[in-house]
Design an enzyme around this catalytic site. Structure first.
Site, mmCIF file in Angstrom:
data_model
loop_
_atom_site.group_PDB
_atom_site.id
_atom_site.type_symbol
_atom_site.label_atom_id
_atom_site.label_comp_id
_atom_site.label_asym_id
_atom_site.label_seq_id
_atom_site.Cartn_x
_atom_site.Cartn_y
_atom_site.Cartn_z
ATOM 1 N N LYS A 129 0.737 -1.275 0.124
ATOM 2 C CA LYS A 129 0.680 -0.572 0.211
ATOM 3 C C LYS A 129 0.618 1.450 -0.248
ATOM 4 O O LYS A 129 1.637 0.922 0.534
ATOM 5 C CB LYS A 129 -0.606 -0.297 1.036
ATOM 6 C CG LYS A 129 -1.679 0.614 1.033
ATOM 7 C CD LYS A 129 -2.981 0.264 0.482
ATOM 8 C CE LYS A 129 -4.418 0.830 0.177
ATOM 9 N NZ LYS A 129 -5.413 -0.108 -0.627
ATOM 10 N N ASP A 169 -6.756 4.546 -4.926
ATOM 11 C CA ASP A 169 -7.607 3.734 -2.998
ATOM 12 C C ASP A 169 -8.665 5.619 -3.193
ATOM 13 O O ASP A 169 -8.430 6.568 -3.670
ATOM 14 C CB ASP A 169 -6.054 4.011 -2.307
ATOM 15 C CG ASP A 169 -7.741 3.425 -0.627
ATOM 16 O OD1 ASP A 169 -8.231 1.826 -0.897
ATOM 17 O OD2 ASP A 169 -7.241 3.959 0.074
HETATM 18 P P1 NDP Z 1 -12.511 7.784 -2.954
HETATM 19 O O1 NDP Z 1 -11.956 8.718 -2.982
HETATM 20 O O2 NDP Z 1 -13.857 7.594 -4.131
HETATM 21 O O3 NDP Z 1 -13.967 7.860 -2.347
HETATM 22 C C1 NDP Z 1 -14.164 8.323 -0.519
HETATM 23 C C2 NDP Z 1 -15.347 8.229 0.227
HETATM 24 O O4 NDP Z 1 -14.851 8.569 1.871
HETATM 25 C C3 NDP Z 1 -15.661 9.921 -0.082
HETATM 26 O O5 NDP Z 1 -17.198 9.770 0.242
HETATM 27 C C4 NDP Z 1 -15.132 10.909 1.591
HETATM 28 O O6 NDP Z 1 -15.866 11.771 1.246
HETATM 29 C C5 NDP Z 1 -15.331 9.568 2.864
HETATM 30 N N1 NDP Z 1 -14.135 9.781 3.458
HETATM 31 C C6 NDP Z 1 -13.102 9.910 2.838
HETATM 32 N N2 NDP Z 1 -12.479 9.898 4.548
HETATM 33 C C7 NDP Z 1 -12.640 10.263 5.020
HETATM 34 C C8 NDP Z 1 -12.772 10.283 6.233
HETATM 35 N N3 NDP Z 1 -11.954 10.283 6.941
HETATM 36 N N4 NDP Z 1 -14.154 10.691 7.221
HETATM 37 C C9 NDP Z 1 -15.373 10.757 6.344
HETATM 38 N N5 NDP Z 1 -15.398 9.842 4.944
HETATM 39 C C10 NDP Z 1 -14.012 9.769 3.777
HETATM 40 O O7 NDP Z 1 -12.599 6.186 -2.381
HETATM 41 P P2 NDP Z 1 -12.426 4.559 -2.772
HETATM 42 O O8 NDP Z 1 -13.954 4.526 -2.472
HETATM 43 O O9 NDP Z 1 -11.846 4.741 -3.640
HETATM 44 O O10 NDP Z 1 -12.667 3.881 -1.143
HETATM 45 C C11 NDP Z 1 -13.539 4.199 0.187
HETATM 46 C C12 NDP Z 1 -12.884 3.165 1.046
HETATM 47 O O11 NDP Z 1 -12.517 2.071 0.760
HETATM 48 C C13 NDP Z 1 -11.619 2.969 2.040
HETATM 49 O O12 NDP Z 1 -11.539 2.546 2.560
HETATM 50 C C14 NDP Z 1 -10.984 2.763 0.359
HETATM 51 O O13 NDP Z 1 -9.738 2.281 1.066
HETATM 52 C C15 NDP Z 1 -11.406 0.802 0.488
HETATM 53 N N6 NDP Z 1 -11.200 0.613 -0.932
HETATM 54 C C16 NDP Z 1 -11.230 0.549 -1.892
HETATM 55 C C17 NDP Z 1 -10.688 0.221 -2.903
HETATM 56 C C18 NDP Z 1 -11.328 1.040 -4.503
HETATM 57 O O14 NDP Z 1 -11.064 -0.660 -5.137
HETATM 58 N N7 NDP Z 1 -11.514 2.464 -4.791
HETATM 59 C C19 NDP Z 1 -9.993 -1.594 -3.242
HETATM 60 C C20 NDP Z 1 -11.183 -1.882 -1.582
HETATM 61 C C21 NDP Z 1 -10.888 -0.462 -0.864
HETATM 62 P P3 NDP Z 1 -14.599 13.709 0.811
HETATM 63 O O15 NDP Z 1 -15.331 13.314 -0.409
HETATM 64 O O16 NDP Z 1 -15.163 14.683 2.536
HETATM 65 O O17 NDP Z 1 -13.207 12.898 1.697
#
Ligand code: NDP
Length: 451
Positions: A129, A169
């Protein structure tokens, strides 16, 4: 006698001592160790080889400076990392996160979790990561490009199609992968599968974008099926409004479920009418094209409300809960609220969104609870398929990839059931995922000897 013969609290105390100020990493190791200690209690070969102790020590942590110039001409300095946790079963594989909350601890926990998750997929991928404390929010496209180019100017020497293959991510989507892939190509003059999540025109795979969210719902379906149940007619509460949340919502709606909430770091929206496909498409455009905030949804759709102040949606009554935003976004109080409101299943779309208190409460209540390392593995699985397509210089058709994804999620479910079923009709998916992931990596490590 090896260190693993000591009891769990002593093992965890050692992890804490060796990793000061890294609470997320200690939390992730604790959750895994709680299950692995029971499993290896009578298996001397794992003790003697100190397997758990070795997996909980990354192969290496690379930390570097990333300088870039903002649009005003000011020089900005960020920190970048790549944590290469284990390549026992394949090249290091795991995403890059750009978010101000990124620390070495967060990336070490993610790389550790990734090692088990990737093993669970059945594909030959190790765990890694990386990322930076760079905040893409509010930055111009040119600023993001300059940052990505600077980041890759250091990262390129540590990665490679057979060495370490990063992906996206939080804060890293198709745009950022494009800038980084372009810079890698410029520096090395090589077009290889060194990153996944690429655009379809330049080596990407169909359904990679959808795979994590869709896969989480397929896993949920598999869990519900063990109870003779299905997603149809169920209400679902989701957090996040990024890649994972949007596609999880989409699949729930396709299967006849009703999505009530989505969120971002500022708060959550609640739409009692249900967030249907038209509204999901609106959120996609809001997030991907306009890079807006989820609060704008409540202004657009009558009947929907926005609760700000960083509020989370877990108090909204539902049948299903899918935390899809970030780590530790669902604590013991939230778990109690969900259970009191009759929630029957939780599938983690994010990595470690439920804290240890929440995990213990869900386990004790014996509801269907899928840890992220099992339920969100669909994304990295399709990344693995993207690597295969790049190596063979071919592109598979969508139907073929969809079939692979559903088969892989069913396979992960079966592996969790193998080690997590109690014989009385209940499956502890946390235990099953931890043991199945551990066993595959551990057996490879035993084969290699002490390296
Ligand atoms: P994105 O950046 O596309 O979206 C993240 C979302 O989570 C946004 O709505 C963001 O809001 C919110 N968020 C991020 N940080 C925080 C925080 N500290 N508190 C509250 N809300 C938060 O990321 P992904 O959808 O790709 O990833 C989301 C989760 O899924 C992560 O844990 C990631 O590790 C996991 N994941 C992702 C994969 C992928 O293929 N993309 C694969 C496996 C796991 P805001 O815009 O306000 O920051």
């Amino acid at each position: 006698m090896s260190a693993e013969h000591v009891d769990l609290p002593i093992f965890i105390a050692g992890v804490e001592k060796r990793n000061p100020g890294q609470p997320e990493f200690v939390q992730a190791v604790t959750e895994v160790a709680e299950d692995i200690f029971g499993f290896i209690a009578d298996k001397v070969k794992y003790h003697e080889a100190q397997i758990l102790r070795r997996i909980a020590e990354p192969d290496r942590v690379i930390s570097f400076r990333v300088c870039w110039e903002d649009d005003r001409g000011d020089i900005r300095v960020q920190r970048g990392w790549r944590v290469q946790n284990s390549n026992a079963i394949g090249p290091y594989k795991g995403g890059l996160r750009f978010h101000p909350s990124v620390t070495e601890s967060v990336l070490k926990f993610l790389a550790f979790e990734q090692t088990f998750k990737n093993a669970l997929t059945g594909l030959p991928m190790g765990g890694g990561k990386g990322g930076s404390n760079f905040n893409p929010k509010g930055k111009s496209a040119n600023e993001v490009m300059r940052f990505c180019q600077s980041f890759m100017t250091e990262l390129y020497r540590h990665i490679g199609a057979d060495v370490d293959v990063p992906a996206g991510d939080i804060g890293v989507g198709g745009r950022e992968i494009g800038y980084m892939f372009g810079q890698y190509k410029r520096i090395t003059n090589q077009v290889t599968g060194v990153l996944t999540g690429k655009g379809l025109e330049w080596g990407g795979s169909l359904i990679r974008t959808e795979a994590t969210g869709y896969g989480a719902v397929y896993f949920l379906q598999n869990m519900l099926k063990t109870k003779g149940d299905d997603v149809e007619g169920k209400t679902a509460v989701l957090s996040g409004s990024g890649n994972v949340a949007i596609h999880a919502a989409e699949k729930i709606v396709q299967l006849g479920g009703k999505v009530l909430t989505m969120s971002d770091s500022e708060g959550f929206i609640h739409d009692p009418d249900g967030i249907d496909q038209t509204r999901i498409d609106w959120i996609k455009a809001l997030k991907n094209d306009r890079r807006g905030r989820i609060s704008e949804y409540a202004a657009e759709f009558k009947g929907a409300t926005f609760t700000g102040g960083g509020a989370r949606p877990w108090g909204v009554p539902c049948d299903l809960a899918l935390p899809c935003a970030t780590q530790n976004e669902l604590d013991g109080g939230d778990a109690k609220a969900l259970l009191a409101n009759g929630c029957i299943a939780v599938a983690e779309g994010a990595n470690m969104p439920t804290n240890l208190d929440g995990v213990h409460l869900f386990k004790a209540a014996r509801i269907l609870f899928a840890p992220g390392k099992a339920s969100n593995a669909g994304g990295v699985a399709v990344s693995g398929l993207e690597m295969s397509q790049n190596s063979a210089r071919i592109s598979w058709k969508e139907a073929e990839l969809q079939q692979h994804l559903t088969d892989i999620m069913a396979g992960i479910h079966a592996r969790c059931a193998e080690y997590g079923a109690d014989g009385k009709g209940h499956i502890d998916y946390v235990k099953g995922a931890n043991i199945a992931g551990f066993k595959k990596v551990a057996d490879a490590m035993l084969a290699y000897g002490v390296v």
